[in-house]
Write an enzyme that holds these catalytic residues in place. Structure first.
Site: not given
Length: 413
Positions: A217, A328
């Site tokens: 990520e 997110e």
């Protein structure tokens, strides 16, 4: 014995019992207080010992130190002494040479590398060193768990909001993915709780969303718990066991190998986008080196940041089976209702350019190490009344989407 003497004797016995009871009840609290006062400092001492032990592992001896205008301390650490090489599978190694770039990569219109507050003054780390944001005792004392400092809470499924995690993402699945590329604009979303965060990132994923999940990520995030402020910061993350025991943010554990002496992972980004104003985005490329198998990260116009060694992973030793792009947040439900923590710009996707957050020029790296457009992008928002997403395609941006939202509102409670 006369009745008078008997009565006196009974009274004395009662008085003795009362005195004994009074003594034991009055003596008990001081004893328990003394124990508690003894135990409490002992726990704090053990916690500080644990913190200092972890700080010694994270903060390596520096050849130069730079003070950033936002309060960060940047240590220039010899590249072969960075935390990555504490990992058992990396002991004694040195950073790899740059890999072969994916075919079809175009450096035109990419963002410039001077995008961090600490380096805007012209400061830099010497060749042969890497800049590392120094972690402090205050950073670790803010954490909800010292032992899990720098780690994400486990995320159970791609489309799950368990543990309060909520997403608005574009994703592809069902094929073999050897990397991904996108540009995302940077904002300063409001994060209302120390234990919440807001981010925008790329995920390269392999395995199932169970105990064997592998992810790589990278993106930007606002995390008061991790950094102690509300600045958007450039970050990396990895895990090979669904966020349980492996992996961490940035260089807070052994794993990611940094090769760049001008970018500090975890440092604040500048400039940022403004509502109805200028838009600033960062371009990120993650891809698997065909020769050695390591997963490399590039920022902007050809600036290699470093790589995740292939030995860290199980499923990602081969390829990814899903890629996600987008936002997110963590929702702790303060006061029993949905958080007001913002995703992206804090505005819904329908507001469009200059107002909503975007991710543009979405591409994949295929089996032949070639960058190709995405043809089957799907979009998903866990709670579209709180944070939503809208995809599209055009000639300039290729595949793109707008996403984000304010969190709590009349339709999101």
């Amino acid at each position: 014995m006369s009745s008078c003497l008997k009565l006196t004797f009974i009274i004395l016995l009662v008085l003795l019992c009362l005195l004994s009871s009074s003594f034991s009840s009055s003596a008990s609290p001081p004893n328990s207080t003394e124990e508690s006062e003894t135990l409490r400092p002992q726990k704090e001492i053990q916690k500080l010992k644990l913190i200092r032990k972890q700080l010694q592992m994270i903060n390596k001896p520096a050849v130069k130190t730079i003070q950033s205008s936002d309060g960060d301390t940047i240590d220039c650490v010899p590249s072969h002494h960075q935390p990555a090489f504490d990992h058992p599978s990396l002991h004694g190694q040195k950073p790899m040479d740059p890999p072969e770039m994916p075919k079809g990569y175009d450096q035109e219109n990419e963002s410039h590398e001077d995008f961090q507050l600490w380096s805007l003054s012209g400061e830099s780390c010497p060749e042969g060193t890497i800049p590392i944001r120094r972690t402090t005792e205050h950073d670790m004392l803010r954490a909800s768990s010292v032992r899990r400092f720098g780690r994400k809470i486990r995320r159970v499924r791609r489309d799950s909001s368990s543990n309060g995690h909520e997403h608005a993402v574009g994703y592809v699945s069902g094929s073999q993915y050897y990397g991904a590329k996108a540009s995302m604009n940077v904002w300063t979303p409001r994060v209302i709780s120390q234990y919440e965060f807001s981010l925008s990132q790329i995920w390269v994923i392999a395995g199932s969303f169970a105990d064997d999940l592998n992810t790589i990520e990278a993106g930007w995030q606002v995390s008061p718990e991790l950094y102690g402020d509300t600045n958007p910061r450039f970050f990396t993350y990895w895990t090979s066991d669904a966020y349980q025991a492996t992996g961490c943010y940035n260089l807070l554990c052994s794993g990611f190998v940094q090769t760049n002496n001008r970018i500090a992972i975890g440092a604040a980004i500048s400039p940022v986008s403004s509502y109805k104003g200028g838009q600033f985005d960062i371009s990120l490329l993650i891809w698997k080196d065909p020769k050695h198998g390591h997963w490399w990260l590039q920022f902007g116009s050809g600036t290699l940041v470093g790589y995740w060694p292939v030995s860290l992973f199980t499923h990602l030793r081969e390829h990814g089976n899903m890629v996600q792009f987008g936002g997110e947040i963590v929702n702790t439900r303060p006061s029993g209702s949905h958080t007001s923590t913002q995703m992206g710009s804090g505005h819904f996707a329908g507001e469009g350019f200059g107002k909503a957050s975007y991710v543009r020029n979405l591409q994949m790296v295929d089996w032949d190490n070639t960058l190709v457009p995405i043809s089957n992008l799907r979009v998903l928002a866990d709670h579209p009344n709180c944070y939503d997403i809208r995809g599209g395609v055009n000639r300039v941006w290729g595949n793109y989407f707008y996403y984000g939202g304010p969190g709590k509102n009349s339709k999101c409670s």
